[in-house]
Design an enzyme around this catalytic site. Structure first.
Site: not given
Ligand code: BDP
Length: 646
Positions: A270, A339, A237, A311, A114, A233
């Protein structure tokens, strides 16, 4: 570094002496002031005080440490640069949050997740032996706005950064930044004990795993004696985390916290935890995961919460965790890199967005429980507090891609220091320091900046719409994005448009995400009469002919907001053109070209979204909204290629 000795003095006007130094070394001077509590200033606060000393008019920049003197000096330079009256100064400034960090989403191969301003500024390959001059400029720029830490690596972490090969490089950066009061932090990949440690588990309750982290942390402190700590993190994801071992987020965070405690390091853990396997509104998941853990984190853990529950959208209501975890210090995470807001091309002053969130009342402990008070720790008396900003910095000559991206870096630093500072003042200061003090320039460019956030909300996601941008890269409109491997990454999941209406029902008849807020907020937002229209479709699913406060139907109002956004970008263009003679040609031309792109793309957003939603509303565009240039097919088939920053 500044020499903090009293000899460092210079003459500003023939009759005024400037002295920069700590009270301990200036007992004479100190005797002339009785209104200053040096203890309250701590290690970072400073004073700038006009006084009489030895019969001479004097300005004293004072503070307890070199770092404080540096901050004070930068502030004084700001006063000069912005043409303030310095004849009788009486300034005391103490940072309201402790940890003020940039989060670089930079990868070891120098790509930036990003990132829209070139490559990563960390030239890992040439470190530790080559210290780019840019590192010093970086440190100075950050110190000048009060930032005191930097997380060098991406939250989607690579465990290699914890190996000796990289730690030497990290140490070289830490040595470079230290004189500017900037500590270095790293992201810790939860599975590192397996990936680089040869263990067969990363279970936080396993003794060997704890021992591995203890030793790893000791090793890091040998390289970097003032290492700040870890940002993590986990369980989100695709990242590994404590859930892999049926452990809680607190158990995961505490394992790292214990390893860091002997060195006074901290963990920024996080709260951005959600899973597409969980059959619940994504907006609710972080709260569900973290709220029960309130009070269960070690003292050196900050839970880092994004400003909103989804987000980094152009506009989101504040994250329901703010106010829900009184026994845990919560750190704010803002995204400075844009982003979802036009990336490196659109002019969007984020000071307004940050201010809107920080000023919001959560009602957590009665009226006045603003997000700012939670973030600075004052609401619940937390001594550890902080703010993180996902960096927009890269190798571009102007650092941030867009000239005005620098204003967002600046605004972040200023609000991290004082979350109550006004966005309008920040914009004005930045303009004066960046483009000069020409009044016409400042007035018009400030107007442009201050309406830019509302403009982007209008032409992208008006009235509470969210997450309807292009698939994966998030550039441009994509309300049609559907049927992907994750529902919670598609647009149709969020806008829920159909012939019966549009919007995500988060009231009791829907996902009931509203129940995660204080009662006052619940009552206000569930009632259509009192729900702020800017959040309407965030919380409600409404028919196309629902009557808005303006008297317009919902459909017309949506269309008119898109149109207003386009007109606002036209206004920004005109404001900029009108100050052509007040800006140097190079910066003028670049900003002008970017504003033109922004204006064209605002039309792209308007036309694509309205054509798409019109399939469901089956209503004509209201007067004042022009017919789109192309068909819906055209917009759906237009796919920008190789968008940066993925
Ligand atoms: C989202 C992004 C991603 C990040 C994620 C995060 O699309 O690339 O890794 O957040 O904050 O906004 O971990």
């Amino acid at each position: 570094m500044l020499d903090s000795s009293p000899e460092f003095s210079t003459s500003i006007q023939s009759e005024t002496t400037l002295i920069i130094g700590p009270p301990k070394q200036l007992p004479d001077l100190n005797a002339t002031v009785d209104n200053i509590s040096w203890d309250d200033l701590g290690k970072e606060g400073f004073i700038i005080q006009s006084l009489q000393h030895n019969g001479k008019s004097t300005i004293w920049i004072g503070g307890n440490t070199d770092q404080a003197l540096l901050y004070g000096t930068f502030d004084f330079l700001k006063l000069l640069q912005t043409h303030q009256d310095i004849s009788s100064l009486n300034i005391t400034s103490i940072p309201q949050t402790k940890v003020r960090v940039l989060n670089h989403w930079d990868n070891p191969d120098r790509t930036v997740e990003r990132g829209y301003a070139g490559s990563s500024i960390w030239d890992w390959h040439r470190l530790p032996d080559y210290i780019k001059p840019q590192y010093l400029d970086y440190a100075r720029a950050n110190a000048s706005i009060g930032i005191n830490g930097t997380v060098l690596t991406n939250v989607n972490a690579n465990a290699q950064v914890l190996t000796p090969y990289f730690l030497k490089k990290v140490a070289a950066l830490a040595d470079t930044f230290r004189p500017y009061g900037i500590k270095v932090y790293l992201t810790a990949r939860f599975s590192a004990p397996m990936e680089i440690g040869g263990l067969d588990t990363a279970d936080p309750l396993n003794d060997d795993v704890q021992k591995w982290w203890d030793e790893k942390v000791n090793e890091i402190y040998k390289h970097i004696p003032d290492f700040g700590g870890f940002l993590v993190k986990a369980d989100s994801e695709g990242q590994p985390g404590p859930q892999n071992y049926n452990r809680t987020q607190a158990e995961g965070a505490n394992m790292l916290a214990k390893a860091l405690q002997p060195h006074q390091g901290i963990v920024m853990w996080r709260a951005f935890v959600y899973s597409n396997e969980t059959p619940d509104d994504r907006a609710k998941q972080a709260y569900n995961e973290f709220k029960p853990l309130d009070g269960k984190f070690e003292d050196n853990v900050l839970v880092q919460v994004k400003n909103g529950a989804i987000d980094f959208q152009p506009r989101e209501p504040f994250h329901p965790l703010f106010g829900a975890m009184p026994e845990t210090p919560l750190m704010m995470e803002f995204q400075i890199t844009q982003e979802y807001l036009g990336q490196g091309t659109h002019l969007v002053f984020l000071g307004s967005l940050f201010e809107e969130v920080l000023d919001t009342d959560t009602y957590a402990e009665g009226p006045g429980s603003t997000v700012a008070k939670i973030v600075d720790g004052s609401l619940d008396n937390h001594s550890l507090s902080g703010m993180a900003g996902v960096s927009n910095i890269g190798t571009d000559r102007n650092w941030t891609g867009h000239q005005f991206g620098q204003a967002n870096w600046y605004a972040f630093g200023k609000l991290a220091w004082n979350p109550r500072k006004s966005a309008a003042n920040i914009a004005q200061e930045w303009l004066r320091m960046t483009f000069g003090n020409d009044e016409e320039l400042v007035t018009k460019a400030k107007r442009m900046m201050l309406q830019s956030h509302e403009a982007v909300v209008n032409y992208m996601t008006p009235l509470g719409l969210h997450h309807i941008m292009g698939w994966s890269h998030h550039y441009g409109p994509g309300p049609w994005v559907t049927d992907k491997h994750r529902d919670d990454w598609t647009s149709t999941y969020y806008h829920q448009a159909s012939s019966d209406g549009i919007g995500f029902d988060r009231t009791a008849s829907g996902s009931n995400a509203l129940s995660q807020y204080a009662l006052e907020i619940q009552r206000k937002y569930e009632d259509l009469d009192s729900c702020p229209e800017k959040y309407l479709l965030w919380f409600h699913h409404l028919p196309w002919d629902y009557k808005m406060k303006s008297g317009n139907s919902l459909w017309d109002e949506i269309a008119l907001h898109y149109q207003m956004g386009v007109e606002q970008t036209q206004g920004m263009l005109e404001d900029w053109q009108s100050i052509k003679d007040h800006v140097d040609k190079q910066r003028y031309d670049q900003v002008l070209a970017f504003l033109q792109i922004q204006h064209n793309e605002a039309k792209w957003w308007r036309d694509a979204c309205l054509l798409y939603f019109q399939q469901f509303s089956q209503k004509p565009l209201p007067e004042g909204v022009p017919q789109p240039e192309f068909t819906l097919d055209h917009y759906q088939n237009f796919k920008p290629l190789f968008v940066p920053g993925i």
